[in-house]
Write an enzyme that holds these catalytic residues in place. Structure first.
Site, PDB file in Angstrom:
ATOM      1  N   TYR A 102      -6.303  -0.441  -6.648  1.00 59.66           N
ATOM      2  CA  TYR A 102      -6.085  -1.875  -6.139  1.00 59.66           C
ATOM      3  C   TYR A 102      -5.376  -1.538  -4.962  1.00 59.66           C
ATOM      4  CZ  TYR A 102      -1.737  -0.747  -9.230  1.00 59.66           C
ATOM      5  OH  TYR A 102      -0.631  -0.227  -9.703  1.00 59.66           O
ATOM      6  N   GLU A 103      -4.880  -2.792  -4.124  1.00 61.03           N
ATOM      7  CA  GLU A 103      -4.389  -2.846  -3.140  1.00 61.03           C
ATOM      8  C   GLU A 103      -5.291  -2.319  -1.944  1.00 61.03           C
ATOM      9  OE1 GLU A 103      -2.024  -4.966  -2.282  1.00 61.03           O
ATOM     10  OE2 GLU A 103      -1.401  -5.066  -4.322  1.00 61.03           O
ATOM     11  N   GLY A 104      -6.535  -2.384  -2.104  1.00 60.49           N
ATOM     12  CA  GLY A 104      -7.431  -1.741  -1.034  1.00 60.49           C
ATOM     13  C   GLY A 104      -7.866  -0.688  -1.886  1.00 60.49           C
ATOM     14  N   ARG A 118       0.795  -1.124   0.090  1.00 56.99           N
ATOM     15  CA  ARG A 118       0.105  -0.101   0.047  1.00 56.99           C
ATOM     16  C   ARG A 118       0.885   1.424  -0.115  1.00 56.99           C
ATOM     17  NH1 ARG A 118      -4.951  -2.114   3.946  1.00 56.99           N
ATOM     18  NH2 ARG A 118      -6.246  -3.031   2.282  1.00 56.99           N
TER      19      ARG A 118
END
Length: 581
Positions: A433-435, A297
């Site tokens: 992406y990545e949350g 992140r």
């Protein structure tokens, strides 16, 4: 246009924001001396500008291709990746016991900025490998670490993260991939994963997939998820890639951008012969995966810096060359370069200021991660609070700056041949992406607001307020953030209220944090300019960018207080079907 990473800026931020000199005073990071930092930054810049940047356009237009022989990267990518491996760039922050150099994570962040600004899609490959190394280092068995970490550290092998399934996106607990125990101590993996970045390619000798799956009898939801290491090729008795492991890419997604990054649909165990090895305890997969995701992140937040820097450099070059119209209010009627026009100058300065601000935010978060590894518990808590800010605000700024870059180019920005549109298209994935950024905001108000009994948030707000004495707008924003944080924690705000407020609050807090870090840099830059220390042109740019951010962008964020303190009632005042009216 030619691209060159901003080494002077990177060095300044590493020193005055990330605290690289303080880190180098520890035994663990003693090698991060000033001369070594300079050499690393210069070397990475040369690789980025000389070998990675020239491939960026080709990667966009040609993209990765799925063939009968697997996924093939565009011409030049294998050679450019080999240069990355042979130069030891993947080893910078990798553990020394597995062939890494053990340098600070903040140094690796600076290197990744240069490579990602040169070629954002390409840089996703080492980003995922870094996350795999982190997860294995903290949760893998000694046998798995010895077998895989040396080659992952050098980049000879690459890593992936396998979470998402067609029915399980943000709701990871809904995944269905299965893992059955086998007599040889491994597990048999069976299932399908989607959106797997660099799930297959021809750059490396092996691909190490980290796969979330359910074991027999596992509890429902996230509590029943385990993490497995699933190599593309199983290792032979010498630890080298041997037999294929019943893992294959069945298709590539056709995307808006990052076309040089193969986004794969991966199938595991079509022939019931996919071997995986457990990482960490059974049903402990989410903990092990979050070790990887938290690292990722920050690196995704860094992508906002990357695309912001690349788009800004291109827009400045274009604005200095493009001649259009006389400057209104000027003494001459001769046409001038568009950089002379006030609105273009405003856009360029905003691009500069915003990119510098999020660079400071991400580098500061990385420096706190480094301090945490030295046992600083306050730094650990601070890094946890900063992670959703860096990921969400960093990527939002990347999109804004890329959009401004298109605008500076005018009609030519909407034409693919200039490349400005590519930056805009590439940037748009990063908030997803990545949350998603909405998930980052939910994490901020749901977890980080109450971290350490609320002390982690209170400490950050106190530091911002203390650093805002000479900046009234920043002091006001810090006060607004404190008021919102208190309301969200008071019990008067329902869960719906908190989540409805989460995104504007995240933006407010991010801008306040960036403003605090820009004010710090402003003071240093002014002092250096006064004493004749450093590059005067760089320092003048830093001062102007910091003033723009503090005087114009910080006050904007104060306008979000109304949204951050509004009840959620209006959101639910209409029925679902009314949205289609």
């Amino acid at each position: 246009m030619s691209f060159m990473p901003p080494v002077t800026e990177q060095r300044f931020v590493l020193e005055h924001v990330a605290g690289i000199s303080q880190l180098a005073q520890s035994d663990r990071f003693a090698d991060a001396s000033g001369d070594m930092v300079d050499a690393i930054l210069e070397g990475a810049a040369q690789l980025a500008a000389g070998e990675w940047a020239p491939l960026n356009r080709l990667g966009d237009t040609e993209g990765a291709t799925l063939t009968d022989n697997g996924v093939i990267m565009p011409d030049g990518y294998v050679e450019a990746y080999r240069a990355y491996v042979e130069g030891g760039w993947g080893t910078i922050a990798a553990p020394a016991e597995f062939g890494g150099q053990g340098m600070p994570f903040s140094m690796a962040v600076a290197i990744m900025e240069s490579l990602g600004a040169a070629n954002m899609a390409f840089a996703l490959c080492p980003i995922l490998s870094v996350g795999s190394i982190e997860s294995l280092t903290h949760h893998g068995s000694e046998e798995l670490q010895a077998a895989y970490l040396p080659k992952l550290s050098t980049g000879e092998w690459t890593g992936t993260m396998n979470l998402t399934e067609p029915q399980a996106g943000s709701d990871v607990g809904a995944l269905k991939t299965k893992a059955e125990p086998a007599e040889d101590g491994s597990w048999r993996i069976k299932g399908q994963k989607i959106y797997i970045t660099f799930g297959e390619h021809d750059l490396a000798g092996n691909i190490v997939h980290l796969v979330l799956a359910r074991t027999p009898g596992a509890p429902e939801g996230t509590k029943g998820i385990s993490l497995f290491l699933v190599p593309r090729y199983r290792l032979d008795e010498n630890g080298e890639p041997g037999e294929e492991n019943d893992v294959r890419c069945v298709s590539l997604e056709h995307k808006l951008g990052i076309n040089a990054s193969p986004t794969c649909v991966m199938s595991y165990g079509d022939n019931d012969d996919c071997h995986g090895w457990l990482i960490g305890p059974e049903n402990g997969g989410m903990r092990a995966m979050f070790t990887m995701m938290n690292n990722a992140r920050l690196n995704v937040g860094l992508q906002g810096v990357q695309i912001g820097e690349r788009a800004t450099q291109q827009a400045v070059a274009f604005a200095r060359e493009r001649v259009q119209s006389a400057r209104a209010g000027g003494n001459s009627r001769e046409p001038v370069a568009i950089i002379e026009h006030p609105d273009v100058r405003r856009m360029l300065l905003r691009m500069k200021a915003a990119t510098m601000a999020v660079r400071a935010l991400v580098y500061y978060a990385a420096g706190q991660v480094d301090a945490a590894t030295l046992g600083d518990e306050e730094a650990k808590a601070r890094s946890e609070v900063l992670t959703p800010l860096a990921k969400a605000y960093g990527t939002d700024i990347g999109c804004e700056v890329a959009s401004l870059g298109v605008q500076v180019h005018g009609g030519m920005g909407f034409v693919e041949e200039t490349g400005a549109a590519q930056h805009y298209r590439d940037a748009r994935i990063a908030p997803i992406y990545e949350g998603t950024n909405g998930i980052q905001a939910a994490d901020l108000v749901g977890r980080k607001l109450r971290l350490a009994g609320g002390e982690a948030m209170a400490s950050l707000l106190a530091d911002i307020a203390n650093g805002a004495e000479a900046e009234p707008a920043l002091a006001g924003l810090a006060g607004d953030c404190e008021a919102v944080a208190n309301w969200l924690s008071s019990g008067d705000a329902s869960v719906d209220d908190q989540l409805a407020a989460s995104y504007p609050f995240l933006t407010m807090l991010s801008v306040a944090t960036c403003g605090w870090l820009m004010a710090r840099q402003l003071r240093v830059a002014r002092a250096q300019l006064d004493t004749g220390e450093g590059d005067s042109e760089f320092l003048k740019m830093k001062i102007a960018a910091a003033r723009f951010y503090l005087d114009q962008m910080v006050p904007e964020a104060r306008g979000l207080k109304a949204a951050a303190t509004a009840k959620a009632d209006i959101l639910y005042s209409i029925a679902d079907e009314t949205f289609a009216a």
